[in-house]
Structures are given as structure tokens and as C-alpha cells.
Design an enzyme around this catalytic site. Structure first.
Site, short mmCIF file in Angstrom:
data_model
loop_
_atom_site.label_atom_id
_atom_site.label_comp_id
_atom_site.label_asym_id
_atom_site.label_seq_id
_atom_site.Cartn_x
_atom_site.Cartn_y
_atom_site.Cartn_z
CG HIS A 186 -1.98 -1.10 1.09
ND1 HIS A 186 -2.39 -1.88 2.15
CD2 HIS A 186 -2.70 -1.53 0.01
CE1 HIS A 186 -3.32 -2.73 1.74
NE2 HIS A 186 -3.52 -2.55 0.44
CD GLU A 189 -0.48 0.32 4.36
OE1 GLU A 189 0.15 -0.75 4.38
OE2 GLU A 189 -1.71 0.38 4.25
CG HIS A 321 -0.01 -4.11 5.20
ND1 HIS A 321 -0.76 -3.65 4.14
CD2 HIS A 321 0.41 -5.35 4.84
CE1 HIS A 321 -0.81 -4.58 3.20
NE2 HIS A 321 -0.10 -5.62 3.59
CD GLU A 394 -2.37 -3.30 9.00
OE1 GLU A 394 -1.75 -2.23 8.77
OE2 GLU A 394 -3.20 -3.78 8.21
C1 NO5 Z 1 -4.79 -4.65 5.43
C2 NO5 Z 1 -4.97 -5.93 6.24
C3 NO5 Z 1 -6.33 -6.11 6.89
C4 NO5 Z 1 -4.60 -7.19 5.50
C5 NO5 Z 1 -5.72 -4.64 4.21
O1 NO5 Z 1 -4.95 -0.98 6.55
S1 NO5 Z 1 -4.46 -2.02 5.65
O2 NO5 Z 1 -4.89 -1.86 4.29
N1 NO5 Z 1 -2.88 -1.98 5.69
N2 NO5 Z 1 -5.00 -3.48 6.22
O3 NO5 Z 1 -6.88 -4.22 4.34
O4 NO5 Z 1 -5.24 -5.01 3.14
ZN ZN Z 2 -1.79 -1.92 4.03
#
Ligand code: NO5
Ligand code: ZN
Length: 448
Positions: A186, A189, A321, A394
């Protein structure tokens, strides 16, 4: 960018050349960016706003919200924070939700003029794509006996996606457990790229000095893919102001919408279960087909290339993430702890190692779908198709309050990357037999 003092002279020539390339790239990219700003097409190129939505307090209630195509950025006990563009915000209001707009990303200009294609002046500790590349090359030059780099493919806009291998006798393919660490699916991030660079530094400096690091470099092959979404990352900083961009930069067919959510584009139960969006332009658009994004295809091909004599060499991994301070495991596509392809013992091993890692970094361990349903994610793919114990971390912050949400200040980089040192080592140490964590090594790992 910050380079450690010892590294400065060594990289001088390379940095200059990279800077030249970066300038050319900037020129090449500047034209379409300016054009876009004046035409302002509808759909996926719009910037998003973060909203707080009171109410939802169960995974099912959060999944209903996610189904509108927004990304859920933060889960609180009785509220969520989402990123939504104008269309998605309207959709949510029509459904009766109350949206409270949160302040946009920080400017971090320090009173200075923001430079395009760079982090804001006060966040210069973060690495642009060019700076990341220079630092990787510097580490390889510094630690050539244990680190090597290969280009595994290209992003939609043609940037290299690289994998760094860390192991002793790095040029030979030893028959040892392999571990895959992936970062930056993402765009916004950015802290995850710093996590990758931290690990390169730490493993390089620790080899021969730190017993745990030395043991792991000698007995594992560690694959670091520091940047799965270089186009998105560069786009996010292209104007000198953070844009809260999430996806890659691939246009969705002939439509004006841009971007596929890479973490919804993997080829396992793709689009199965209401955990992604089929609408172009939404924050969680899953793409036109599994692996329709070049970036996912490149990394999936790489993972598949590690199947040797019919046996997947990669045993475990972490996909980094931000944010939320969570250690998560599959499945994302179902609320159930077990499912076809994920037994009670698999689940127990995931949860046991997950809990150990969380105890060391202070994150919260949970199954991914405790947040909301997701489908087509990397964890579900790597486990569901190859039995790779892949986790999602995360990182910092826990919530958007004081920590800066997706944009924590650069002064936290050292603290928040080294915070995961022990968790990464634990994963490596467990990777030869994940079932040892539940006392079932002899049942599952005999002879390996
Ligand atoms: C992720 C995780 C739930 C796998 C997603 O906020 S995030 O986008 N980094 N969370 O939704 O892909
Ligand atoms: Zn993410």
C-alpha cells in the site's frame, strides 16, 4: 534521506548517477501529473479523505462498510476510520452512516518549500524509491558475502521490483528453510520500506557479531522484497504533499480510474466473499482478474519459482503494513478460525507463533478477519496455495490519534523498525518447523 556516516563516501558516485536518473524520471512523470491536475477526471484519481464513522463494533458491521469500496484504516471498539473519495462518502451517507471528516495528512514542510518527488523537508528520514535503491546497493556492496540482489520484475510504470537474498554462501542455493519478507503493498504505508532497510542494516551489521542473527543467516535463506508498490509510493509524494494514496498506478482498463488494491489482487478466493470491491476507482478495487496487476504477478511468480522438486522452499513470511500495531494471520476471507485448507493444528501454530511475536513487539495478535473480511490478500494466497505461514504486521501507530496515522514523523523510524527485530528473528527461528510451537514437531516436521 539519512545515510550512516560510514556509508557516505562509498555511495557518492552511485548517488550522483541515481540523482541524474531520478531527475529524468521526474521530468518524464511531471507532464502527465500536471495534465491530470487540470483535467481532473472523475473516479480513482481523486484524493481521499479520512472519516471517522461511529457505530460499527463487529467484524460483520465493519465488512458492510468495507463493501462500499472504502479502505478501513482503523478499527476502534465502536467506530472505524475509513479512507473514502467523494463517491464512496456519498454512498456511505446514503446508507445512513454519519461521517466526520478528519484532518488531512500533515504537511511536514518545516516552513520550507515542498519539493516535488520527495518527502516533505521534515520527513527527509524516509527514503524515496531512488534513495531506497541507493541504500540497498550500498548494503550489497558492504556485505557481498551474505547479500545479493536480483530484479524479479517491473512495476506498471516500469520500476524495478527487487528481491534481496540474505544467507551465508549467498551465491549458492542451499537446501535450507526460506523466509519471505514483503513490504509496501500500500503506497502510503511508507514506514514499511524503512522496516526493510532496517533489516538489511541489522542483518549486515549483526552477522558474525550477534549470535541469533549469525545463526539465522547461516541456516536460512531470507528473501526481502522491500517495495511491492514503487509507483504508488512515488505518486504519494509526487506533489511534495502526501496524497494518502493506497493502490498501484495502473489504469483500470479504458476507464479513467486508476489503481488496483494489490492486497486484493492475489490468486486465491479472489473476489469471493465481499472482502474487496469490483468497482473501478474504489479504494479496494480488486483488479480485472487475479494477478492483473504486474506487481502482484511479479511477486507471485517469484514465490512460485521457489518451488523446487515439487516442494515450496519458503516456509514462512511477514507482509508489512501500517497501521494498527497488529500481528495477523489467515484466513481473511472467512470469519472462521479453520476452513478447508487450514486445520485446527495449522491455526494453532499460526496463533502460537503470532502470539510470541506480538508479545515481543507489543502488538495485538488476531486473525485478519477479526477486523473485517478481505479476499485476494497475500496471506490467504501464500497459505492457501503454498502452505507458507505468512503473517501480516500492521506497524506503528496503534491509532491515528497522536501517532500520525499513515504518516508518522521520521523521528520514530528507528524506534518503530527496531521494535520488530525480535519478532522477525522469532519467525526465522520457528520457520524450520512452525508446528514445534504447539509441541507437534514429530508429527509434522519429521525428516525435514
Ligand atoms: C490490510 C490488512 C487487513 C490485511 C488490508 O490498513 S491495511 O490496508 N494496511 N490493512 O486491508 O489489506
Ligand atoms: Zn496496508
Amino acid at each position: 534521506m539519512r545515510l550512516p556516516r560510514e556509508g557516505r563516501r562509498r555511495t557518492h558516485a552511485r548517488t550522483t548517477r541515481t540523482a541524474g536518473l531520478a531527475a529524468l524520471l521526474a521530468l518524464a512523470l511531471a507532464a502527465p501529473v500536471t495534465a491530470r491536475a487540470t483535467v481532473s477526471p472523475p473516479g480513482g484519481d481523486e484524493t481521499t479523505t479520512q472519516y471517522e464513522i461511529p457505530g460499527p463494533s463487529t467484524p460483520a458491521a465493519r465488512t458492510v462498510i468495507a463493501a462500499t469500496g472504502v479502505s478501513i484504516d482503523e478499527v476502534r471498539e465502536h467506530a472505524v476510520v475509513v479512507s473514502a473519495d467523494a463517491t464512496e462518502a456519498k454512498r456511505l451517507r446514503t446508507l445512513g452512516y454519519k461521517l466526520k471528516a478528519l484532518p488531512g495528512p500533515p504537511s511536514r514542510t518545516n516552513g520550507l518549500k515542498a519539493k516535488p518527488f520527495d518527502f516533505p523537508p521534515a520527513d527527509s528520514g524516509y527514503h524515496t524509491y531512488a534513495e531506497m535503491t541507493a541504500e540497498i546497493d550500498q548494503r550489497i556492496a558492504q556485505y557481498p558475502s551474505i547479500m545479493s540482489k536480483r530484479v524479479i520484475g517491473k512495476s506498471y510504470e516500469g520500476r524495478d521490483i527487487v528481491a534481496i537474498k540474505i544467507s551465508d554462501n549467498v551465491t549458492t542455493d542451499k537446501d535450507v528453510p526460506e523466509v519471505l519478507l514483503t513490504f509496501h503493498q500500500h503506497a502510503r504505508e511508507h514506514l514499511t520500506v524503512e522496516m526493510a532497510l532496517y533489516l538489511l542494516r541489522e542483518f549486515g551489521a549483526g552477522y558474525g557479531k550477534d549470535a541469533r542473527i549469525t545463526a539465522m543467516v547461516n541456516s536460512r535463506e531470507i528473501w526481502i522484497v522491500p517495495d511491492l508498490n514503487p509507483d504508488g509510493g512515488e505518486y504519494d509524494i509526487a506533489t511534495g504533499r502526501y496524497r494518502s494514496w493506497r493502490k498501484n498506478r495502473q489504469p483500470s482498463g479504458s476507464s479513467l480510474s486508476v489503481g488496483t488494491d494489490l492486497n486484493r489482487n492475489w490468486n486465491y478466493k479472489w473476489g469471493c466473499c465481499g472482502g474487496s470491491s469490483g468497482s473501478k476507482g474504489t479504494e479496494t478495487y480488486r483488479g480485472s482478474a487475479p494477478e492483473s496487476s504486474p506487481e502482484v504477478k511479479v511477486v507471485a511468480d517469484f514465490a512460485r519459482s521457489r518451488v523446487i522438486n515439487g516442494k515450496q522452499q519458503i516456509k514462512a513470511g511477514i507482509d508489512f503494513h501500517t497501521y494498527g500495531e497488529l500481528v495477523m494471520w489467515p484466513f481473511g476471507w472467512t470469519y472462521n478460525a479453520t476452513a478447508p485448507g487450514l486445520t485446527q493444528d495449522d491455526h494453532a501454530a499460526y496463533a502460537a507463533v503470532g502470539a510470541k511475536m506480538a508479545a515481543s513487539n507489543g502488538y495485538t495478535p488476531e486473525q485478519s478477519s477479526d477486523l473485517y473480511l478481505t479476499d485476494g490478500t497475500i496471506d490467504d494466497y501464500l497459505w492457501g496455495t503454498q502452505k507458507i505461514f505468512d503473517f501480516t504486521f500492521e506497524m506503528y501507530p496503534g491509532d491515528s490519534g497522536a501517532g500520525g496515522g499513515f504518516y508518522p514523523p521520521d523521528k520514530v523510524i528507528d524506534r518503530e523498525t527496531s521494535r520488530n527485530r525480535d519478532a522477525v528473528l522469532q519467525l526465522l527461528e520457528n520457520s524450520d518447523c512452525m508446528y514445534r510451537s504447539i509441541g507437534k514437531a514429530s508429527r509434522y516436521c519429521a525428516g525435514s
